[in-house]
Scaffold this motif. Structure first.
Motif, PDB file in Angstrom:
ATOM      1  N   LEU A   1      -8.488  -7.472 -10.576  1.00  0.00           N
ATOM      2  CA  LEU A   1      -7.851  -6.842 -11.730  1.00  0.00           C
ATOM      3  C   LEU A   1      -6.406  -6.443 -11.471  1.00  0.00           C
ATOM      4  O   LEU A   1      -5.649  -6.230 -12.417  1.00  0.00           O
ATOM      5  CB  LEU A   1      -8.634  -5.582 -12.127  1.00  0.00           C
ATOM      6  CG  LEU A   1      -9.762  -5.722 -13.126  1.00  0.00           C
ATOM      7  CD1 LEU A   1     -10.442  -4.378 -13.311  1.00  0.00           C
ATOM      8  CD2 LEU A   1      -9.225  -6.221 -14.458  1.00  0.00           C
TER       9      LEU A   1
ATOM     10  N   ARG B   1     -11.880  -9.520 -17.470  1.00  0.00           N
ATOM     11  CA  ARG B   1     -12.625  -8.263 -17.601  1.00  0.00           C
ATOM     12  C   ARG B   1     -12.398  -7.709 -19.004  1.00  0.00           C
ATOM     13  O   ARG B   1     -11.292  -7.820 -19.547  1.00  0.00           O
ATOM     14  CB  ARG B   1     -12.169  -7.237 -16.568  1.00  0.00           C
ATOM     15  CG  ARG B   1     -12.340  -7.680 -15.131  1.00  0.00           C
ATOM     16  CD  ARG B   1     -13.806  -7.805 -14.722  1.00  0.00           C
ATOM     17  NE  ARG B   1     -13.884  -8.241 -13.326  1.00  0.00           N
ATOM     18  CZ  ARG B   1     -13.971  -9.520 -12.952  1.00  0.00           C
ATOM     19  NH1 ARG B   1     -14.024 -10.471 -13.867  1.00  0.00           N
ATOM     20  NH2 ARG B   1     -14.030  -9.839 -11.673  1.00  0.00           N
ATOM     21  N   VAL B   2     -13.419  -7.075 -19.516  1.00  0.00           N
ATOM     22  CA  VAL B   2     -13.360  -6.562 -20.885  1.00  0.00           C
ATOM     23  C   VAL B   2     -13.420  -5.040 -20.864  1.00  0.00           C
ATOM     24  O   VAL B   2     -14.225  -4.449 -20.146  1.00  0.00           O
ATOM     25  CB  VAL B   2     -14.531  -7.123 -21.720  1.00  0.00           C
ATOM     26  CG1 VAL B   2     -14.655  -6.393 -23.053  1.00  0.00           C
ATOM     27  CG2 VAL B   2     -14.325  -8.623 -21.949  1.00  0.00           C
TER      28      VAL B   2
ATOM     29  N   GLY C   1     -13.797   2.563 -19.766  1.00  0.00           N
ATOM     30  CA  GLY C   1     -14.096   1.559 -20.785  1.00  0.00           C
ATOM     31  C   GLY C   1     -14.153   0.142 -20.257  1.00  0.00           C
ATOM     32  O   GLY C   1     -14.583  -0.761 -20.969  1.00  0.00           O
ATOM     33  N   TRP C   2     -13.697  -0.084 -19.037  1.00  0.00           N
ATOM     34  CA  TRP C   2     -13.730  -1.439 -18.466  1.00  0.00           C
ATOM     35  C   TRP C   2     -15.118  -1.726 -17.924  1.00  0.00           C
ATOM     36  O   TRP C   2     -15.699  -0.902 -17.207  1.00  0.00           O
ATOM     37  CB  TRP C   2     -12.711  -1.575 -17.323  1.00  0.00           C
ATOM     38  CG  TRP C   2     -11.293  -1.578 -17.793  1.00  0.00           C
ATOM     39  CD1 TRP C   2     -10.441  -0.518 -17.810  1.00  0.00           C
ATOM     40  CD2 TRP C   2     -10.566  -2.692 -18.319  1.00  0.00           C
ATOM     41  NE1 TRP C   2      -9.219  -0.899 -18.326  1.00  0.00           N
ATOM     42  CE2 TRP C   2      -9.267  -2.235 -18.641  1.00  0.00           C
ATOM     43  CE3 TRP C   2     -10.878  -4.040 -18.551  1.00  0.00           C
ATOM     44  CZ2 TRP C   2      -8.290  -3.067 -19.186  1.00  0.00           C
ATOM     45  CZ3 TRP C   2      -9.905  -4.866 -19.089  1.00  0.00           C
ATOM     46  CH2 TRP C   2      -8.627  -4.390 -19.406  1.00  0.00           C
ATOM     47  N   MET C   3     -15.643  -2.870 -18.256  1.00  0.00           N
ATOM     48  CA  MET C   3     -16.901  -3.281 -17.639  1.00  0.00           C
ATOM     49  C   MET C   3     -16.564  -3.979 -16.329  1.00  0.00           C
ATOM     50  O   MET C   3     -15.938  -5.040 -16.323  1.00  0.00           O
ATOM     51  CB  MET C   3     -17.690  -4.224 -18.538  1.00  0.00           C
ATOM     52  CG  MET C   3     -18.965  -4.696 -17.845  1.00  0.00           C
ATOM     53  SD  MET C   3     -19.969  -5.734 -18.882  1.00  0.00           S
ATOM     54  CE  MET C   3     -20.787  -4.501 -19.875  1.00  0.00           C
ATOM     55  N   LEU C   4     -16.978  -3.357 -15.249  1.00  0.00           N
ATOM     56  CA  LEU C   4     -16.630  -3.847 -13.918  1.00  0.00           C
ATOM     57  C   LEU C   4     -17.882  -4.068 -13.093  1.00  0.00           C
ATOM     58  O   LEU C   4     -18.912  -3.408 -13.297  1.00  0.00           O
ATOM     59  CB  LEU C   4     -15.744  -2.822 -13.189  1.00  0.00           C
ATOM     60  CG  LEU C   4     -14.445  -2.415 -13.884  1.00  0.00           C
ATOM     61  CD1 LEU C   4     -13.753  -1.317 -13.073  1.00  0.00           C
ATOM     62  CD2 LEU C   4     -13.524  -3.608 -14.080  1.00  0.00           C
TER      63      LEU C   4
ATOM     64  N   GLY D   1     -17.007 -11.554 -16.874  1.00  0.00           N
ATOM     65  CA  GLY D   1     -17.046 -11.198 -15.464  1.00  0.00           C
ATOM     66  C   GLY D   1     -17.836 -12.207 -14.663  1.00  0.00           C
ATOM     67  O   GLY D   1     -17.398 -12.682 -13.610  1.00  0.00           O
ATOM     68  N   ARG D   2     -18.995 -12.553 -15.179  1.00  0.00           N
ATOM     69  CA  ARG D   2     -19.888 -13.468 -14.469  1.00  0.00           C
ATOM     70  C   ARG D   2     -19.226 -14.828 -14.250  1.00  0.00           C
ATOM     71  O   ARG D   2     -19.391 -15.450 -13.206  1.00  0.00           O
ATOM     72  CB  ARG D   2     -21.170 -13.627 -15.297  1.00  0.00           C
ATOM     73  CG  ARG D   2     -22.283 -14.411 -14.647  1.00  0.00           C
ATOM     74  CD  ARG D   2     -23.543 -14.301 -15.487  1.00  0.00           C
ATOM     75  NE  ARG D   2     -23.472 -15.062 -16.717  1.00  0.00           N
ATOM     76  CZ  ARG D   2     -23.802 -16.344 -16.838  1.00  0.00           C
ATOM     77  NH1 ARG D   2     -24.219 -17.005 -15.782  1.00  0.00           N
ATOM     78  NH2 ARG D   2     -23.729 -16.974 -17.994  1.00  0.00           N
TER      79      ARG D   2
ATOM     80  N   GLY E   1     -18.171  -8.725 -21.941  1.00  0.00           N
ATOM     81  CA  GLY E   1     -17.741  -8.187 -20.654  1.00  0.00           C
ATOM     82  C   GLY E   1     -18.536  -8.773 -19.508  1.00  0.00           C
ATOM     83  O   GLY E   1     -17.970  -9.170 -18.476  1.00  0.00           O
ATOM     84  N   ARG E   2     -19.843  -8.849 -19.699  1.00  0.00           N
ATOM     85  CA  ARG E   2     -20.695  -9.383 -18.639  1.00  0.00           C
ATOM     86  C   ARG E   2     -20.418 -10.872 -18.424  1.00  0.00           C
ATOM     87  O   ARG E   2     -20.284 -11.340 -17.297  1.00  0.00           O
ATOM     88  CB  ARG E   2     -22.166  -9.159 -18.983  1.00  0.00           C
ATOM     89  CG  ARG E   2     -23.095  -9.402 -17.793  1.00  0.00           C
ATOM     90  CD  ARG E   2     -24.552  -9.374 -18.179  1.00  0.00           C
ATOM     91  NE  ARG E   2     -24.891 -10.517 -19.019  1.00  0.00           N
ATOM     92  CZ  ARG E   2     -25.432 -10.434 -20.226  1.00  0.00           C
ATOM     93  NH1 ARG E   2     -25.706  -9.262 -20.745  1.00  0.00           N
ATOM     94  NH2 ARG E   2     -25.697 -11.517 -20.925  1.00  0.00           N
TER      95      ARG E   2
ATOM     96  N   PHE F   1     -22.104  -9.137 -11.510  1.00  0.00           N
ATOM     97  CA  PHE F   1     -22.185  -9.396 -12.952  1.00  0.00           C
ATOM     98  C   PHE F   1     -23.477 -10.145 -13.287  1.00  0.00           C
ATOM     99  O   PHE F   1     -24.152  -9.841 -14.270  1.00  0.00           O
ATOM    100  CB  PHE F   1     -20.969 -10.198 -13.429  1.00  0.00           C
ATOM    101  CG  PHE F   1     -19.763  -9.358 -13.729  1.00  0.00           C
ATOM    102  CD1 PHE F   1     -19.731  -8.538 -14.849  1.00  0.00           C
ATOM    103  CD2 PHE F   1     -18.657  -9.375 -12.898  1.00  0.00           C
ATOM    104  CE1 PHE F   1     -18.615  -7.757 -15.137  1.00  0.00           C
ATOM    105  CE2 PHE F   1     -17.543  -8.605 -13.171  1.00  0.00           C
ATOM    106  CZ  PHE F   1     -17.516  -7.787 -14.287  1.00  0.00           C
ATOM    107  N   GLU F   2     -23.791 -11.113 -12.445  1.00  0.00           N
ATOM    108  CA  GLU F   2     -25.002 -11.913 -12.676  1.00  0.00           C
ATOM    109  C   GLU F   2     -26.246 -11.036 -12.674  1.00  0.00           C
ATOM    110  O   GLU F   2     -27.154 -11.200 -13.501  1.00  0.00           O
ATOM    111  CB  GLU F   2     -25.103 -12.986 -11.586  1.00  0.00           C
ATOM    112  CG  GLU F   2     -26.171 -14.024 -11.806  1.00  0.00           C
ATOM    113  CD  GLU F   2     -25.762 -15.063 -12.837  1.00  0.00           C
ATOM    114  OE1 GLU F   2     -26.587 -15.321 -13.721  1.00  0.00           O
ATOM    115  OE2 GLU F   2     -24.641 -15.597 -12.773  1.00  0.00           O
TER     116      GLU F   2
ATOM    117  N   THR G   1     -23.290  -3.626 -13.041  1.00  0.00           N
ATOM    118  CA  THR G   1     -21.988  -3.358 -13.651  1.00  0.00           C
ATOM    119  C   THR G   1     -21.888  -1.880 -14.006  1.00  0.00           C
ATOM    120  O   THR G   1     -22.902  -1.195 -14.175  1.00  0.00           O
ATOM    121  CB  THR G   1     -21.781  -4.194 -14.930  1.00  0.00           C
ATOM    122  OG1 THR G   1     -22.839  -3.901 -15.848  1.00  0.00           O
ATOM    123  CG2 THR G   1     -21.765  -5.683 -14.607  1.00  0.00           C
TER     124      THR G   1
ATOM    125  N   VAL H   1     -18.619  -9.999  -6.416  1.00  0.00           N
ATOM    126  CA  VAL H   1     -18.328  -9.482  -7.756  1.00  0.00           C
ATOM    127  C   VAL H   1     -19.066 -10.317  -8.810  1.00  0.00           C
ATOM    128  O   VAL H   1     -19.709  -9.773  -9.719  1.00  0.00           O
ATOM    129  CB  VAL H   1     -16.804  -9.492  -8.010  1.00  0.00           C
ATOM    130  CG1 VAL H   1     -16.502  -9.266  -9.486  1.00  0.00           C
ATOM    131  CG2 VAL H   1     -16.120  -8.434  -7.154  1.00  0.00           C
ATOM    132  N   ALA H   2     -18.989 -11.624  -8.668  1.00  0.00           N
ATOM    133  CA  ALA H   2     -19.676 -12.495  -9.631  1.00  0.00           C
ATOM    134  C   ALA H   2     -21.182 -12.236  -9.602  1.00  0.00           C
ATOM    135  O   ALA H   2     -21.839 -12.208 -10.649  1.00  0.00           O
ATOM    136  CB  ALA H   2     -19.375 -13.959  -9.328  1.00  0.00           C
TER     137      ALA H   2
END
Lengths: 514, 134
Positions: free
Chosen positions: B49, A428-429, B115-118, A422-423, A418-419, B105-106, B110, B101-102
């Motif tokens: 999404l 998206r997971v 259940g979605w990893m956002l 996304g990264r 997921g990470r 995540f970096e 998150t 957004v990126a």
């Protein structure tokens, strides 16, 4: 040569140089290796050339741990064994699978991956696989549509799989085995006991028993039990006339560390950019190879988790929350077996799609199906039931147990995907509700791949395993085990390719012995 | 009146950013004051999404986020929070939402929603989408 053992007289003695018990993938692969070797091989198969209810019923067992597939439906008891209904998924184990990993208790084989490479390659034609190539570059060269996802491969990388026809050993090798001058196949020859010399240092003979009570004896210099993981355990434990705890069980290792692959849909990916998935997608019966995703060795070490791969599957074909056990009930699997006795029928083969970026743009949701090794766990075990089968052998009592590391692995695997997705802007997971929590709970959908592994593990010491690096049972000079039972750890790959490779390796060693 | 201090930027920074990135100009113009119009808000309420999951699922995710974070239940608050992530260091150009957004995540910013990893930023985008849709 072939003889139906039901035609033998009571008390008859069979003699050979090598006695192989069980004619599934391992037993047949080993027997094939002996053709033309000058060794007289007895190949004893409990079933016939097709399934028979009373023979298959010998595999019925007691399930006392986690819910599991009916044991008499999971493994097949006839010539060809469980290749009669397998799906054909093949990949070698990874180098890390053989390593001793400090974060995985009881990990480490006494051999490394290099020791198996030659035998993996030899196994490929037996399983009708392509070239022994498991690097993406090779397969991309074969088809330019196979584009790589823009992954950071220091974290997530591809694991290449190949797909067998799936080859049915029973139909493919029957003539070759029956026509072999130095291999004598006995069908309906159920071995019920292994006997040793007085000091329990070597096997002297095995007993064959029939439903009508008649018995025969098979004598040989070397014995190979290749009856499947659970049945090998049953035979070792039930052979307790001279060793009360069973053969090879001086340190209570026989039956422990049973392992399955956790195979289930545990997440979803939504691709946020059009991306060709030709390299990763799969259409049953037509796809010859594909890549799944795995965490790099470094990432596994960093997170302290097990090995696993994740497949991208079309959600419409797989459903959302069904376990593999639910998806494929015994009657469906049996129908599949009957209809694919020699090979898949034309209507079973899926239509080969082009998983182009445009298709993914229109259908961006894919199910993430995990295939994960199970942590070696001494409490996950096979013992003997009080109930006996029709041949008066105690049935298997199966207690499948998972650990917190198994759950943690699956959760961190999906979280890392997921990470990274996304990264890197791939998608998206989503992970299933039950996977989000950091605990050791499991849902009803936990299922396996019908892969019985471990329980007679390979280890240099008899205190931690049942067989040594040569697959010889510790303490017994001439008793060997073949099959996935000897796996020290399970790896993420389906076991058949490794089963065949190990059988070829074992046969090579036995051929060279006088 | 600017809705949050995070949205207030001085003139010097503003000019510098505009010089760095013409693309950021439109966004920053809108962000210079909290009074974003409906069109700007809809721009922020457009998570990546949406194309993959559709409006119904994104709305569900957004509503879930609103339940989980009571402090962000207003559109203004969400706009402010998203916009704050677009402003980096004074010498850097503003990020696009996609870059923010990126970066989330970096940096491990998150969240798990349904259940979605956002990324936190896109979870807020989903919430804003849900609010504006409702």
């Amino acid at each position: 040569m072939h003889t139906d053992a039901r035609d033998l007289s009571d008390g008859q003695i069979l003699e050979g140089d090598v006695c192989i018990v069980g004619a599934g993938a391992a037993g047949i692969a080993a027997a094939l290796s002996f053709i033309g070797s000058g060794k007289r091989v007895l190949l004893l198969e409990g079933g016939g050339f097709d399934l028979e209810g009373d023979v298959q019923g010998l595999y019925r067992g007691e399930i006392v741990g986690r819910p599991y597939y009916p044991l008499e439906a999971a493994r097949l008891h006839y010539f060809g064994g469980t290749t009669g209904h397998w799906g054909g998924y093949c990949a070698p184990l990874d180098a890390i699978d053989f390593a001793s990993r400090p974060w995985v208790s009881q990990s480490g084989w006494p051999i490394n991956r290099d020791a198996l490479d030659r035998y993996y390659e030899q196994a490929h034609p037996l399983l009708d696989l392509g070239p022994y190539r498991y690097d993406t570059a090779y397969w991309q060269g074969e088809d330019a549509r196979r584009e790589l996802l823009p992954l950071d491969r220091s974290v997530v990388e591809e694991k290449v799989w190949q797909f067998s026809a799936p080859t049915r050993f029973g139909s493919k090798f029957r003539t070759q085995i029956v026509d072999a001058a130095n291999v004598h196949l006995f069908t309906h020859a159920n071995v019920v006991a292994v006997h040793t010399n007085d000091d329990v240092s070597a096997v002297s003979h095995v007993t064959i028993r029939h439903f009508d009570g008649r018995e025969q004896t098979a004598r040989a210099r070397q014995f190979v039990l290749a009856c499947s993981t659970m049945q090998n355990v049953r035979l070792l434990l039930a052979s307790n006339a001279q060793a009360p705890a069973g053969l090879g069980n001086l340190y209570d290792q026989v039956g422990r560390h049973f392992m399955e692959h956790l195979e289930m849909p545990a997440g979803t990916v939504a691709f946020t950019k059009p991306q060709s998935l030709q390299l990763y997608a799969f259409d049953f019966g037509v796809t010859k190879m594909r890549a799944e995703l795995r965490l790099s060795d470094a990432a596994q070490a960093d997170l302290g988790i097990l090995n696993a791969t994740v497949a991208l599957e079309s959600p419409s074909a797989l459903g959302e929350m069904l376990s593999t056990f639910e998806l494929e009930p015994p009657e469906s699997v049996e129908q599949f077996r009957r209809e694919t006795r020699d090979s898949l029928t034309a209507d079973m083969k899926a239509e080969a799609q082009n998983y182009s970026a445009d298709l993914v743009r229109r259908n961006p949701l894919f199910t993430l199906v995990v295939r994960q090794e199970q942590a070696p766990n001494p409490a996950s075990r096979v013992t003997l039931s009080r109930e006996r089968d029709a041949l008066q052998v105690p049935r298997a009592r199966f207690d499948w147990q998972l650990t917190r590391l198994d759950k943690r692995t699956m959760r961190l695997l999906y979280a890392t995907l997921g990470r990274e997705f996304g990264r890197l802007g791939i998608g998206r997971v989503q992970m299933r509700d039950w996977l989000v929590e950091d605990d050791d709970s499991w849902p009803a959908v936990v299922s396996g791949g019908w892969h019985d592994m471990g329980a007679t593990r390979m280890h240099a010491s008899p205190r931690h395993g049942v067989v040594d690096a040569d697959c010889r049972v510790h303490g017994l000079a001439n008793l060997y085990l073949a099959g996935a039972g000897v796996f020290s750890t399970a790896g993420a790959a389906n076991p058949t390719l490794t089963i065949v490779a190990l059988a070829l390796r074992l046969a090579e060693r036995l051929r060279s012995r006088h | 009146m600017c809705p949050t201090p995070a949205l207030a930027i001085d003139r010097r920074t503003f000019i510098g950013r505009c010089a760095t990135s013409g693309a950021a100009l439109l966004a920053l113009t809108a962000l210079a004051c909290g009074g974003r119009n409906v069109g700007d808000r809809r721009e922020l309420a457009n998570p990546l999404l949406l194309g993959a999951l559709g409006a119904a699922r994104v709305t569900a995710i957004g509503k879930r986020w609103l339940r989980l974070t009571p402090a962000e239940r207003s559109a203004d608050g969400l706009v402010a929070a998203i916009a704050a992530r677009l402003n980096g260091a004074p010498w850097a150009r503003a990020r696009t939402v996609e870059e923010a957004v990126a970066d989330d995540f970096e940096q491990g910013r998150t969240v798990m929603v349904d259940g979605w990893m956002l990324a936190v930023t896109e979870a807020r985008q989903c919430a804003l989408f849900a609010l504006l849709a409702g």
